[in-house]
Design a protein around this motif. Structure first.
Motif, PDB file in Angstrom:
ATOM      1  N   ASP A  74       0.824  -1.217   0.000  1.00 40.60           N
ATOM      2  CA  ASP A  74       0.000   0.000   0.000  1.00 40.60           C
ATOM      3  C   ASP A  74       0.858   1.268   0.000  1.00 40.60           C
ATOM      4  N   CYS A  75       2.046   1.179   0.611  1.00 38.12           N
ATOM      5  CA  CYS A  75       2.874   2.390   0.720  1.00 38.12           C
ATOM      6  C   CYS A  75       4.180   2.237  -0.050  1.00 38.12           C
ATOM      7  N   CYS A  76       4.154   1.496  -1.149  1.00 38.82           N
ATOM      8  CA  CYS A  76       5.380   1.232  -1.901  1.00 38.82           C
ATOM      9  C   CYS A  76       5.975   2.510  -2.490  1.00 38.82           C
ATOM     10  N   GLU A  77       5.123   3.459  -2.896  1.00 41.17           N
ATOM     11  CA  GLU A  77       5.635   4.713  -3.454  1.00 41.17           C
ATOM     12  C   GLU A  77       6.418   5.500  -2.405  1.00 41.17           C
ATOM     13  N   PHE A  78       5.880   5.536  -1.197  1.00 42.30           N
ATOM     14  CA  PHE A  78       6.569   6.229  -0.108  1.00 42.30           C
ATOM     15  C   PHE A  78       7.911   5.569   0.187  1.00 42.30           C
ATOM     16  N   LEU A  79       7.923   4.227   0.246  1.00 43.25           N
ATOM     17  CA  LEU A  79       9.153   3.503   0.546  1.00 43.25           C
ATOM     18  C   LEU A  79      10.181   3.677  -0.569  1.00 43.25           C
ATOM     19  N   ALA A  80       9.711   3.724  -1.806  1.00 38.36           N
ATOM     20  CA  ALA A  80      10.626   3.905  -2.929  1.00 38.36           C
ATOM     21  C   ALA A  80      11.272   5.287  -2.881  1.00 38.36           C
ATOM     22  N   SER A  81      10.471   6.314  -2.590  1.00 40.25           N
ATOM     23  CA  SER A  81      11.020   7.673  -2.518  1.00 40.25           C
ATOM     24  C   SER A  81      12.006   7.823  -1.366  1.00 40.25           C
ATOM     25  N   ALA A  82      11.799   7.023  -0.310  1.00 37.58           N
ATOM     26  CA  ALA A  82      12.701   7.074   0.837  1.00 37.58           C
ATOM     27  C   ALA A  82      13.906   6.166   0.654  1.00 37.58           C
ATOM     28  N   ASN A 139      13.651   1.146  11.176  1.00 38.14           N
ATOM     29  CA  ASN A 139      14.840   1.914  11.527  1.00 38.14           C
ATOM     30  C   ASN A 139      15.354   2.710  10.328  1.00 38.14           C
ATOM     31  N   ASP A 140      15.366   2.075   9.152  1.00 38.36           N
ATOM     32  CA  ASP A 140      15.829   2.756   7.941  1.00 38.36           C
ATOM     33  C   ASP A 140      14.919   3.921   7.573  1.00 38.36           C
ATOM     34  N   ILE A 141      13.611   3.721   7.703  1.00 40.87           N
ATOM     35  CA  ILE A 141      12.659   4.795   7.378  1.00 40.87           C
ATOM     36  C   ILE A 141      12.874   5.981   8.319  1.00 40.87           C
ATOM     37  N   LEU A 142      13.047   5.688   9.609  1.00 48.12           N
ATOM     38  CA  LEU A 142      13.247   6.770  10.585  1.00 48.12           C
ATOM     39  C   LEU A 142      14.519   7.550  10.282  1.00 48.12           C
ATOM     40  N   ILE A 143      15.596   6.843   9.979  1.00 47.74           N
ATOM     41  CA  ILE A 143      16.857   7.526   9.676  1.00 47.74           C
ATOM     42  C   ILE A 143      16.723   8.379   8.421  1.00 47.74           C
ATOM     43  N   CYS A 144      16.049   7.849   7.420  1.00 50.60           N
ATOM     44  CA  CYS A 144      15.866   8.592   6.168  1.00 50.60           C
ATOM     45  C   CYS A 144      15.014   9.837   6.378  1.00 50.60           C
ATOM     46  N   HIS A 145      13.881   9.679   7.092  1.00 51.75           N
ATOM     47  CA  HIS A 145      12.937  10.784   7.231  1.00 51.75           C
ATOM     48  C   HIS A 145      13.409  11.845   8.231  1.00 51.75           C
TER      49      HIS A 145
END
Length: 702
Positions: A517-525, A542-548
């Motif tokens: 459902d959130c593949c676009e968000f994950l790809a941009s991150a 953890n990766d999403i938090l570090i990226c954002h």
């Protein structure tokens, strides 16, 4: 005022030196104003003896009014240059009884000294300052540490020596080009990296250091290569069939870098490592540590949550609503006491930094209704220096007595400014804030200015920030690579909800459905990857938090760090992280009767009723704290010092109390002294205090 480029600027003559040369490195920017039929070199204007900045930065030519420039041209037209013998010599030697005048370009050719600081003095070739040479000074020649060509050790105009390093010699031309490139924030000794002493000597010897950021900091994507990570497996036998450069995150073929040098790597499988293991050392680093005796092989393990954070601990946290009230001897009480001790340490450190502040004043004209724009304008003006004493004039306040409100105006200014910075678009979050990504603010260098304002506020007696998250503070002090953000650091509700769905997925199918459902968000991150097990979600979160939270604001963070370096504040933060976290990450304590009582030292010119007066004073503070008074503790502090808060650096001078035979209390803000009347009864004392403080502050507010 706009410049017109509809004709050939090269063919126009500077009204002061009469030359058409367009050489910003030598003469400053050449500016033409068709509306006023005026062309002028900036340095010619800056060094002219009969003109000064009477306007604001956006008026005329950087504050030099057009009418003043024309008057200076008429004055110079009567003076003959002692070098080229032509009229229009607007610059004169400041040495007593010296009557030499010259054009700026002529002065450069004749080796005059122009000091781009303070009063912008000029010295002719006979009276120019020279550097002192010791008898034991080594003669001969050495390499210029900038161009690496030989430079003779001679007391001549074209050669300069470092004031901080005995063996550092430079060509004047090399130093000038380096200063123009590095700017005031990065121009320093190339040998020992000294900044203050080096810049002071170079300014004295006529090197122009522009008050702007370094040229390399202004280049777009200048540091893009630094974002590339080393990805190569260097172990003796690589097991990966796709080669040593193959890297697949969150798999056994993910490449881990050496935790010490970062210039060697290994696939997890090639070194028999688990995905959760953090520490790996290459053979070179391991042998170095082994030889030094500092290396001891430890069992590989994942870092605990507390160890992955920025190294600071929360010193004061709100207890759970269901927790019982803490007793005076409880751990919470101990933490509060520790917080107070750390703030006293911060006070002493800031006082050390305040030694840099000179008595020379810099006046800021501030509009309280547009605090940010007027403050930004004041901090960016050419004459502003963080080491000058700051005086604040509120342009929209009428009929204010300077004697009584100079300190109050400065306190009020810093309070409004810090409140605006906290609530600006530069930060995001509710209580503990992190940097946001504002492209316009980044383009206008506002992150740097905000950091600079916070540093100046702390050293000049402003309030502490108190709104930083532990993650932001850790990034500033320890570096972003050593900080692990948490879900609390995410201010965007949509992003936070997405992370929560991934974090709390209770089955592999629900996790994969959420990721789809959130593949676009994950790809941009840059976090989109195949998930084969439920436990993979932890590393993904953890990766999403570090990226954002961190990688997204890399450029704002670096700009903000550079601003905080003003007056050496960031350096002290990095040396004393625990004590500085008490003022950056925690709000100041609410004023209490005890805090205010401890703040003042009681003096008395008479022993009469001294004890009773002191008892009346402490009793009154208790009444104010318990709400049995029409004034507040903040009102009392404001009445005496002009500030409703206690600055992190403390008050200067320290607040005192005198009991005198006077009718009503007097708040002397110049001395931070509260003069109290000697009364027979407590009720008389209370009535006089409330009447005076309430009416004085009411009049000021009106």
């Amino acid at each position: 005022m706009s410049k017109m480029n509809s004709f050939d600027v090269q063919s126009t003559f500077c009204v002061l030196c009469g030359r058409t040369d367009d050489c910003p490195e030598k003469y400053g920017e050449k500016r033409t104003y068709v509306k006023y039929n005026l062309t002028v070199h900036y340095y010619c204007l800056l060094m002219s003896s009969g003109i000064w900045q009477r306007g604001e930065e956006d008026e005329g030519v950087d504050g030099f009014l057009i009418t003043d420039i024309k008057k200076e041209v008429n004055r110079a037209a009567k003076l003959k240059c002692n070098i080229c013998k032509k009229k229009g010599a607007s610059i004169g030697c400041v040495a007593p009884k010296c009557k030499r005048s010259y054009h700026f370009p002529c002065g450069l050719q004749r080796e005059c000294i122009f000091q781009f600081m303070e009063d912008f003095r000029s010295y002719c070739w006979e009276h120019r300052p020279i550097q002192e040479f010791m008898d034991k000074e080594p003669r001969g020649a050495s390499q210029c540490t900038i161009c690496l060509d030989l430079v003779e050790h001679l007391p001549v105009y074209t050669v300069l020596k470092s004031p901080c390093c005995k063996n550092a010699w430079f060509h004047r031309e090399c130093l000038q080009y380096q200063a123009l490139s590095a700017g005031i924030f990065f121009f320093r000794c190339t040998v020992c990296n000294n900044k203050d002493k080096f810049q002071k000597e170079m300014l004295r010897m006529g090197i122009h250091i522009p008050e702007r950021d370094a040229s390399w900091e202004l280049e777009e994507n200048a540091y893009q290569d630094l974002l590339l990570c080393y990805q190569h497996c260097d172990v003796k036998r690589c097991l990966c069939k796709k080669g040593r450069d193959y890297n697949e995150p969150d798999s056994k073929w993910e490449i881990k870098r050496c935790q010490y040098c970062g210039s060697r790597g290994t696939h997890l499988a090639c070194s028999s490592m688990r995905s959760w293991e953090e520490n790996w050392e290459c053979m070179e680093c391991r042998s170095i540590f082994s030889t030094s005796g500092k290396y001891s092989k430890q069992k590989k393990r994942a870092l605990a949550t507390s160890e992955k954070t920025n190294g600071t601990t929360c010193l004061l946290e709100e207890p759970s609503p269901k927790s019982p009230r803490q007793s005076p001897g409880s751990p919470c009480s101990f933490l509060i006491q520790r917080l107070r001790e750390q703030r006293r340490e911060v006070c002493n450190i800031l006082k050390e930094l305040k030694v840099q502040v000179k008595t020379k004043p810099t006046r800021l004209n501030i509009n309280a209704e547009d605090i940010w724009s007027s403050a930004l304008k004041g901090f960016r003006q050419r004459i502003f220096s963080p080491t000058n004493t700051i005086e604040v004039n509120f342009s929209n306040y009428k009929n204010r007595s300077k004697k009584n409100t100079s300190a109050a105006s400065k306190h009020h200014f810093f309070q409004l400014l810090m409140l605006h910075v906290q609530n600006s678009s530069l930060f995001e979050g509710s209580s503990g804030k992190n940097l946001s990504l504002d492209f316009q603010a980044l383009e206008e260098n506002l992150y740097f200015e905000a950091g600079k304002m916070i540093a100046v506020s702390l050293v000049h007696g402003g309030p502490s920030p108190g709104f930083f998250s532990k993650t932001l503070f850790g990034c500033l002090v320890y570096g972003p690579e050593n900080v692990k953000p948490s879900l609390e650091d995410v201010a965007d509700d949509d992003v936070a909800q997405t992370i929560k769905k991934i974090k709390y997925a209770n089955s592999l199918s629900s996790l994969q459905s959420t990721l789809q459902d959130c593949c676009e968000f994950l790809a941009s991150a840059g976090c989109l990857r195949p998930v084969t097990a439920l436990c993979d979600k932890n590393m993904l979160v953890n990766d999403i938090l570090i990226c954002h939270v961190i990688k997204r604001v890399t450029l704002p963070l670096e700009s903000f760090r550079q601003g905080l370096k003003t007056l050496g504040v960031l350096e002290k933060m990095q040396m004393h992280p625990d004590v500085f976290s008490s003022i950056f990450c925690h709000k100041p304590e609410r004023l209490s009767a005890k805090t205010v009582c401890d703040l003042f030292t009681i003096h008395s010119s008479s022993d009469v009723n001294k004890v009773e007066g002191a008892n009346f004073w402490t009793g009154y503070l208790q009444d104010v704290e318990s709400g049995e008074s029409v004034v507040t503790l903040e009102d009392i502090l404001l009445f005496v010092t002009g500030s409703c808060y206690i600055p992190s650096i403390g008050f200067d001078p320290e607040p005192t109390i005198k009991f005198l035979r006077i009718r009503y209390p007097i708040g002397n803000r110049l001395l931070n002294c509260l003069e109290l009347p000697i009364t027979k009864t407590y009720q008389q004392f209370k009535n006089k205090m409330e009447f005076t403080i309430r009416n004085t502050l009411r009049v000021e507010r009106e």
